[in-house]
Design a protein around this motif. Structure first.
Motif, PDB file in Angstrom:
ATOM      1  N   SER A   4      12.574  -8.871   5.230  1.00 46.98           N
ATOM      2  CA  SER A   4      12.505  -7.898   6.325  1.00 46.98           C
ATOM      3  C   SER A   4      11.263  -7.034   6.132  1.00 46.98           C
ATOM      4  O   SER A   4      10.860  -6.724   5.007  1.00 46.98           O
ATOM      5  CB  SER A   4      13.765  -7.034   6.361  1.00 46.98           C
ATOM      6  N   VAL A   5      10.661  -6.655   7.266  1.00 45.78           N
ATOM      7  CA  VAL A   5       9.386  -5.921   7.223  1.00 45.78           C
ATOM      8  C   VAL A   5       9.478  -4.678   8.090  1.00 45.78           C
ATOM      9  O   VAL A   5       9.929  -4.732   9.245  1.00 45.78           O
ATOM     10  CB  VAL A   5       8.224  -6.805   7.726  1.00 45.78           C
ATOM     11  N   GLY A   6       9.036  -3.559   7.540  1.00 42.48           N
ATOM     12  CA  GLY A   6       8.923  -2.317   8.299  1.00 42.48           C
ATOM     13  C   GLY A   6       7.486  -1.841   8.312  1.00 42.48           C
ATOM     14  O   GLY A   6       6.665  -2.271   7.489  1.00 42.48           O
ATOM     15  N   VAL A   7       7.159  -0.958   9.231  1.00 40.77           N
ATOM     16  CA  VAL A   7       5.816  -0.380   9.328  1.00 40.77           C
ATOM     17  C   VAL A   7       5.949   1.125   9.461  1.00 40.77           C
ATOM     18  O   VAL A   7       6.763   1.622  10.247  1.00 40.77           O
ATOM     19  CB  VAL A   7       5.026  -0.937  10.524  1.00 40.77           C
ATOM     20  N   ALA A  86       6.999  -3.236   3.455  1.00 36.24           N
ATOM     21  CA  ALA A  86       6.576  -2.167   4.353  1.00 36.24           C
ATOM     22  C   ALA A  86       5.064  -2.088   4.419  1.00 36.24           C
ATOM     23  O   ALA A  86       4.381  -2.238   3.402  1.00 36.24           O
ATOM     24  CB  ALA A  86       7.144  -0.823   3.890  1.00 36.24           C
ATOM     25  N   VAL A  87       4.558  -1.833   5.613  1.00 37.49           N
ATOM     26  CA  VAL A  87       3.139  -1.584   5.833  1.00 37.49           C
ATOM     27  C   VAL A  87       2.948  -0.093   6.054  1.00 37.49           C
ATOM     28  O   VAL A  87       3.724   0.524   6.789  1.00 37.49           O
ATOM     29  CB  VAL A  87       2.622  -2.353   7.072  1.00 37.49           C
ATOM     30  N   VAL A  88       1.918   0.486   5.427  1.00 32.38           N
ATOM     31  CA  VAL A  88       1.523   1.859   5.756  1.00 32.38           C
ATOM     32  C   VAL A  88       0.221   1.782   6.556  1.00 32.38           C
ATOM     33  O   VAL A  88      -0.705   1.062   6.187  1.00 32.38           O
ATOM     34  CB  VAL A  88       1.352   2.741   4.501  1.00 32.38           C
ATOM     35  N   LEU A  89       0.170   2.510   7.657  1.00 32.70           N
ATOM     36  CA  LEU A  89      -0.967   2.460   8.574  1.00 32.70           C
ATOM     37  C   LEU A  89      -1.312   3.871   9.024  1.00 32.70           C
ATOM     38  O   LEU A  89      -0.455   4.589   9.540  1.00 32.70           O
ATOM     39  CB  LEU A  89      -0.615   1.591   9.791  1.00 32.70           C
ATOM     40  N   ASP A  90      -2.568   4.270   8.837  1.00 27.03           N
ATOM     41  CA  ASP A  90      -3.017   5.573   9.329  1.00 27.03           C
ATOM     42  C   ASP A  90      -3.083   5.545  10.850  1.00 27.03           C
ATOM     43  O   ASP A  90      -3.436   4.527  11.464  1.00 27.03           O
ATOM     44  CB  ASP A  90      -4.389   5.917   8.761  1.00 27.03           C
ATOM     45  N   GLY A  91      -2.792   6.676  11.467  1.00 21.22           N
ATOM     46  CA  GLY A  91      -2.673   6.742  12.909  1.00 21.22           C
ATOM     47  C   GLY A  91      -3.949   6.543  13.683  1.00 21.22           C
ATOM     48  O   GLY A  91      -3.904   6.371  14.907  1.00 21.22           O
ATOM     49  N   SER A 146      -8.565  -1.908  -2.654  1.00 24.73           N
ATOM     50  CA  SER A 146      -7.698  -2.255  -1.527  1.00 24.73           C
ATOM     51  C   SER A 146      -7.766  -1.171  -0.469  1.00 24.73           C
ATOM     52  O   SER A 146      -7.856   0.020  -0.788  1.00 24.73           O
ATOM     53  CB  SER A 146      -6.240  -2.419  -1.990  1.00 24.73           C
ATOM     54  N   PRO A 147      -7.702  -1.554   0.799  1.00 24.32           N
ATOM     55  CA  PRO A 147      -7.591  -0.543   1.855  1.00 24.32           C
ATOM     56  C   PRO A 147      -6.291   0.241   1.720  1.00 24.32           C
ATOM     57  O   PRO A 147      -5.309  -0.233   1.133  1.00 24.32           O
ATOM     58  CB  PRO A 147      -7.593  -1.376   3.147  1.00 24.32           C
ATOM     59  N   ALA A 148      -6.279   1.438   2.294  1.00 25.72           N
ATOM     60  CA  ALA A 148      -5.044   2.235   2.319  1.00 25.72           C
ATOM     61  C   ALA A 148      -3.983   1.554   3.163  1.00 25.72           C
ATOM     62  O   ALA A 148      -2.780   1.688   2.894  1.00 25.72           O
ATOM     63  CB  ALA A 148      -5.341   3.629   2.861  1.00 25.72           C
ATOM     64  N   THR A 149      -4.419   0.812   4.189  1.00 27.08           N
ATOM     65  CA  THR A 149      -3.483   0.028   5.000  1.00 27.08           C
ATOM     66  C   THR A 149      -3.081  -1.198   4.200  1.00 27.08           C
ATOM     67  O   THR A 149      -3.911  -2.087   3.946  1.00 27.08           O
ATOM     68  CB  THR A 149      -4.136  -0.394   6.330  1.00 27.08           C
ATOM     69  N   VAL A 150      -1.822  -1.254   3.795  1.00 27.72           N
ATOM     70  CA  VAL A 150      -1.396  -2.285   2.854  1.00 27.72           C
ATOM     71  C   VAL A 150       0.085  -2.605   3.070  1.00 27.72           C
ATOM     72  O   VAL A 150       0.864  -1.732   3.458  1.00 27.72           O
ATOM     73  CB  VAL A 150      -1.651  -1.811   1.402  1.00 27.72           C
ATOM     74  N   MET A 151       0.436  -3.856   2.831  1.00 28.43           N
ATOM     75  CA  MET A 151       1.843  -4.281   2.817  1.00 28.43           C
ATOM     76  C   MET A 151       2.355  -4.143   1.387  1.00 28.43           C
ATOM     77  O   MET A 151       1.737  -4.635   0.443  1.00 28.43           O
ATOM     78  CB  MET A 151       1.949  -5.729   3.276  1.00 28.43           C
ATOM     79  N   LEU A 152       3.502  -3.480   1.214  1.00 26.40           N
ATOM     80  CA  LEU A 152       4.047  -3.189  -0.109  1.00 26.40           C
ATOM     81  C   LEU A 152       5.470  -3.707  -0.251  1.00 26.40           C
ATOM     82  O   LEU A 152       6.193  -3.852   0.732  1.00 26.40           O
ATOM     83  CB  LEU A 152       4.081  -1.670  -0.348  1.00 26.40           C
ATOM     84  N   ARG A 153       5.865  -3.935  -1.495  1.00 25.47           N
ATOM     85  CA  ARG A 153       7.284  -4.108  -1.807  1.00 25.47           C
ATOM     86  C   ARG A 153       7.868  -2.701  -1.961  1.00 25.47           C
ATOM     87  O   ARG A 153       7.419  -1.920  -2.795  1.00 25.47           O
ATOM     88  CB  ARG A 153       7.459  -4.890  -3.114  1.00 25.47           C
ATOM     89  N   ARG A 154       8.874  -2.374  -1.175  1.00 19.41           N
ATOM     90  CA  ARG A 154       9.403  -1.009  -1.210  1.00 19.41           C
ATOM     91  C   ARG A 154      10.021  -0.661  -2.560  1.00 19.41           C
ATOM     92  O   ARG A 154       9.947   0.498  -2.995  1.00 19.41           O
ATOM     93  CB  ARG A 154      10.422  -0.789  -0.090  1.00 19.41           C
ATOM     94  N   ASP A 155      10.634  -1.638  -3.247  1.00 24.02           N
ATOM     95  CA  ASP A 155      11.215  -1.318  -4.549  1.00 24.02           C
ATOM     96  C   ASP A 155      10.136  -0.977  -5.560  1.00 24.02           C
ATOM     97  O   ASP A 155      10.335  -0.110  -6.425  1.00 24.02           O
ATOM     98  CB  ASP A 155      12.110  -2.463  -5.050  1.00 24.02           C
ATOM     99  N   ARG A 156       8.962  -1.606  -5.459  1.00 27.24           N
ATOM    100  CA  ARG A 156       7.872  -1.274  -6.373  1.00 27.24           C
ATOM    101  C   ARG A 156       7.217   0.053  -5.993  1.00 27.24           C
ATOM    102  O   ARG A 156       6.719   0.770  -6.868  1.00 27.24           O
ATOM    103  CB  ARG A 156       6.839  -2.413  -6.385  1.00 27.24           C
TER     104      ARG A 156
END
Length: 298
Positions: A4-7, A86-91, A146-156
């Motif tokens: 599952s993926v969130g942003v 999860a992906v973090v993305l600046d607005g 790495s860019p700040a915009t990144v896909m992460l494992r939430r547990d890590r």
């Protein structure tokens, strides 16, 4: 196995840019399971109206908080998600349509990959492609990889302690990556520009350059065991970067004879570079004189 993926999209007084960021998320070829917009205390009327529209559309969750900085906004959004990735993305940035698909696949295929991003396509006041390389912890010690915009494992993300909410002057993403990678594993980079990175002279990334030495010193202090373990590699990488920049300057000066060389820097290869430039210019002038001598009078 498909995760599952969130942003998480974070913003502060960014008006329509946040809407554009969200639209880029909703256009993904692999649709995210959850999208959260975290507003970091916007006061601009148009920004607040955009947030109201996003909330009314019902396609994303909108969380508003008192202004506390991008690290706090990212942590709040990541805490609200229930997804594995999860992906973090600046607005003020956007995702190309395949970002989620390509980065999620890297994490699903290899358990040693704890994060994934891509090259960046710069737009706004500057237009270029930036090619971060990713890697293991050692690859992040002499520069952010790495860019700040990144896909992460939430547990890590949780195990690393999240983003440091005290860091509000820049380098918070670099600091987080060092914490994330300290236990091993790596961040992979898709070799395509799937992040559309907006450039502005007032951006936090540009403003942080005024404090770069102090901010880097803070990273060294915070992650001292990691730096000490890889001290030789860090110093050699810094020297290689210095040589590459000196070589680039030397080529630029040779290509533009009208540019004065000026004084030589000492102890970093600067004197040798000035000697090479002077020699090449003298040889070039000599060759030009020789050609002129054998040409017939007009």
């Amino acid at each position: 196995m498909r995760a599952s993926v969130g942003v998480v999209v974070t913003g502060f007084d960014q008006g329509d840019l946040v809407r554009e960021a969200v639209e880029s998320v909703l256009r993904q070829t692999r649709a995210p399971d959850q999208v959260v917009v975290v507003d970091d205390g916007s006061t601009d009327a148009w920004s607040l109206e955009v947030l109201d529209v996003l909330r009314a559309d019902g396609l994303v969750q909108v969380l508003r908080q008192e202004n506390a900085g991008v690290s706090a906004a990212r942590n709040a959004g990541l805490s609200l998600l229930t997804t594995e990735l999860a992906v973090v993305l600046d607005g003020d940035d956007r995702l190309a349509e395949t970002f989620v698909e390509r980065t999620a696949a890297l994490l699903e295929e290899d358990a040693d990959v704890v994060g994934a991003s891509s090259w960046l396509r710069m737009h706004g006041v500057a237009h270029a492609i930036a090619r971060p390389a990713g890697g293991a912890a050692v690859d992040f010690l002499h520069r952010n990889a790495s860019p700040a915009t990144v896909m992460l494992r939430r547990d890590r993300w949780r195990a690393a302690g999240g983003y440091d909410e005290r860091m509000r002057d820049g380098f918070e993403d670099w600091d987080f990556f060092l914490a994330l990678l300290a236990a091993g594993a790596r961040i992979e980079i898709v070799p395509e520009p799937l992040v559309e990175y907006r450039t502005s002279p007032t951006s936090a990334n540009v403003r942080s350059m005024d404090k770069r030495v102090a901010l880097y010193g803070h990273l060294v202090d915070r992650h001292r065991p990691l730096f000490e373990e890889h001290l030789r590699a860090v110093l050699l990488a810094q020297e290689a970067a210095s040589i590459a920049r000196l070589d680039a300057w030397e080529r630029l000066v040779l290509d533009h004879p009208e540019v004065p060389v000026g004084d030589a820097t000492y102890g970093d290869g600067g004197m040798a570079a000035v000697v090479r430039i002077a020699t090449a210019r003298a040889e070039g002038a000599g060759a030009q004189t020789a050609r002129a001598a054998v040409l017939p009078e007009p």
